[in-house]
Motif scaffolding. Structure first.
Motif, mmCIF file in Angstrom:
data_model
loop_
_atom_site.group_PDB
_atom_site.id
_atom_site.type_symbol
_atom_site.label_atom_id
_atom_site.label_comp_id
_atom_site.label_asym_id
_atom_site.label_seq_id
_atom_site.Cartn_x
_atom_site.Cartn_y
_atom_site.Cartn_z
ATOM 1 N N VAL A 273 0.817 -1.215 0.000
ATOM 2 C CA VAL A 273 0.000 0.000 0.000
ATOM 3 C C VAL A 273 0.849 1.263 0.000
ATOM 4 O O VAL A 273 0.626 2.176 -0.806
ATOM 5 C CB VAL A 273 -0.962 0.001 1.211
ATOM 6 N N SER B 106 1.158 4.024 -2.961
ATOM 7 C CA SER B 106 0.565 5.336 -2.673
ATOM 8 C C SER B 106 1.573 6.467 -2.836
ATOM 9 O O SER B 106 1.245 7.539 -3.343
ATOM 10 C CB SER B 106 -0.008 5.357 -1.250
ATOM 11 N N ASN C 118 -11.008 0.535 2.217
ATOM 12 C CA ASN C 118 -11.667 0.213 0.949
ATOM 13 C C ASN C 118 -12.354 1.418 0.318
ATOM 14 O O ASN C 118 -12.657 1.402 -0.879
ATOM 15 C CB ASN C 118 -12.693 -0.904 1.164
ATOM 16 N N ALA D 67 -10.150 3.148 -2.231
ATOM 17 C CA ALA D 67 -9.976 2.210 -3.343
ATOM 18 C C ALA D 67 -11.196 2.250 -4.257
ATOM 19 O O ALA D 67 -11.073 2.260 -5.488
ATOM 20 C CB ALA D 67 -9.753 0.798 -2.810
ATOM 21 N N PHE E 56 -7.149 -4.972 -6.312
ATOM 22 C CA PHE E 56 -8.010 -4.661 -5.170
ATOM 23 C C PHE E 56 -8.771 -5.902 -4.711
ATOM 24 O O PHE E 56 -8.840 -6.202 -3.519
ATOM 25 C CB PHE E 56 -9.000 -3.560 -5.531
ATOM 26 N N MET F 115 -6.698 8.154 1.192
ATOM 27 C CA MET F 115 -5.745 7.047 1.204
ATOM 28 C C MET F 115 -4.840 7.125 2.431
ATOM 29 O O MET F 115 -4.563 6.110 3.091
ATOM 30 C CB MET F 115 -4.902 7.069 -0.072
#
Length: 246
Positions: free
Chosen positions: A53, A57, A112, A115, A136, A197
Motif C-alpha cells: 500500500v 501510494s 476500501n 480504493a 483490489f 488514502m
C-alpha cells in the motif's frame, strides 16, 4: 460506471473476503492459541501496508500530504479507541479480544473507501486497468484472512462465522458506496483522494500495530511472538510474489 458493474465488483470483493475467511478457518484448525492468531493476522495487515500500500501510494500521491493524512488516520483511530473503551468491560476476556476485531472492521472499511473512489473515478476517465481492479479484489483475501482470525476468539465457531459474514457485508457496502460517490466531480480531485488514502493507511497501521500485535505481546513467549510475526510477513511476501507471477 453503471449499477450492474458496481454490484459485480462488490460481489467479487465479497468473494475475496470470504476466500480469506475460509483460509482463516483452515489455519484455526492447526493453531488454537488466540494470541498467536492475533499476532499473525496483525502482521498480515502490517505487511500489506509496508510492502504494497505505502509504495504504491507514494508513487501516486504527494508524499507530504500523504504523511499528514496518515498521522490524521492514526489520531482518528486512537480517538475512536478512547471513545469506545469507555463502554468496554475489560474484565470480560472474550469482549476484550473481539475489541481488536471491531477496530479492524472499521479500518478495512475506511481502507476500501479510497480504493472504491479510485476505481470509480478512473472508470469515468477511461483510465481503469484490469490490474487495478484485480489487485483490489485479490487483496481482499488477506484482509478477509486477518478479519476471520481476529474474530475466531469468540465464544463459539458459529458466532465467529456469523460475525465474519456480517462484517464482510458491511465492508463491501462501504466499498459499493465509494463506487457511487467516485462518480461525483468532487471526488475527482487527486489531493482529496490522497487524504482518504492516507487516513486509510493510518487507521490500518494503528489497528495492526496497537490492537493486534502489541496487545498479545506480553502474553506470549518472545520466540512464539517473533515466529508468528515473521510468518505473517512471509505470507504477505509470498502472496505478492504469486500476484506478480500470475
Amino acid at each position: 460506471m453503471n449499477i450492474q458493474t458496481m454490484v459485480e465488483l462488490s460481489i467479487f470483493a465479497l468473494v475475496g473476503l470470504i476466500l480469506g475467511g475460509v483460509l482463516g478457518w483452515i489455519i484455526n484448525k492447526f493453531v488454537k492459541q488466540v494470541n498467536k492468531l492475533y499476532v499473525y493476522s496483525g502482521s498480515l495487515v502490517l505487511g500489506l501496508i509496508i510492502f504494497e500500500v505505502i509504495p504504491e501510494s507514494t508513487g501516486t500521491y504527494d508524499q507530504f500530504g500523504l504523511l499528514i493524512s496518515i498521522l490524521l488516520g492514526i489520531v482518528f483511530m486512537h480517538e475512536i479507541h478512547l471513545l469506545t473503551e469507555s463502554f468496554h468491560i475489560e474484565s470480560k476476556k472474550n469482549n476484550a479480544i473481539s475489541f481488536g476485531a471491531f477496530f479492524l472492521v472499521i479500518a478495512i472499511a475506511i481502507h476500501n473507501f479510497p480504493a472504491g473512489i479510485a476505481i470509480s473515478s478512473n472508470w469515468i476517465n477511461n483510465q481503469l486497468s484490469n490490474d487495478l481492479t484485480a489487485s483490489f479484489i485479490i487483496h481482499q483475501i488477506p484482509e478477509g484472512l486477518a478479519l476471520f482470525l481476529s474474530l475466531v476468539s469468540a465464544s463459539s465457531a458459529l458466532y465467529s462465522i456469523f460475525s465474519f459474514i456480517t462484517f464482510s457485508f458491511l465492508i463491501v457496502s462501504c466499498f459499493f458506496l465509494a463506487l457511487l460517490l467516485g462518480e461525483q466531480s468532487f471526488f475527482q480531485d487527486n489531493r482529496l483522494r490522497a487524504i482518504f488514502m492516507g487516513i486509510s493507511i493510518g487507521s490500518l497501521s494503528y489497528v495492526s500495530v496497537f490492537e493486534l500485535i502489541a496487545k498479545p505481546y506480553s502474553k506470549l513467549k518472545f520466540s512464539h511472538f517473533a515466529q508468528f510475526l515473521s510468518l505473517g510477513i512471509i505470507t504477505v511476501l509470498l502472496f505478492m510474489e504469486f500476484i506478480q507471477v500470475h
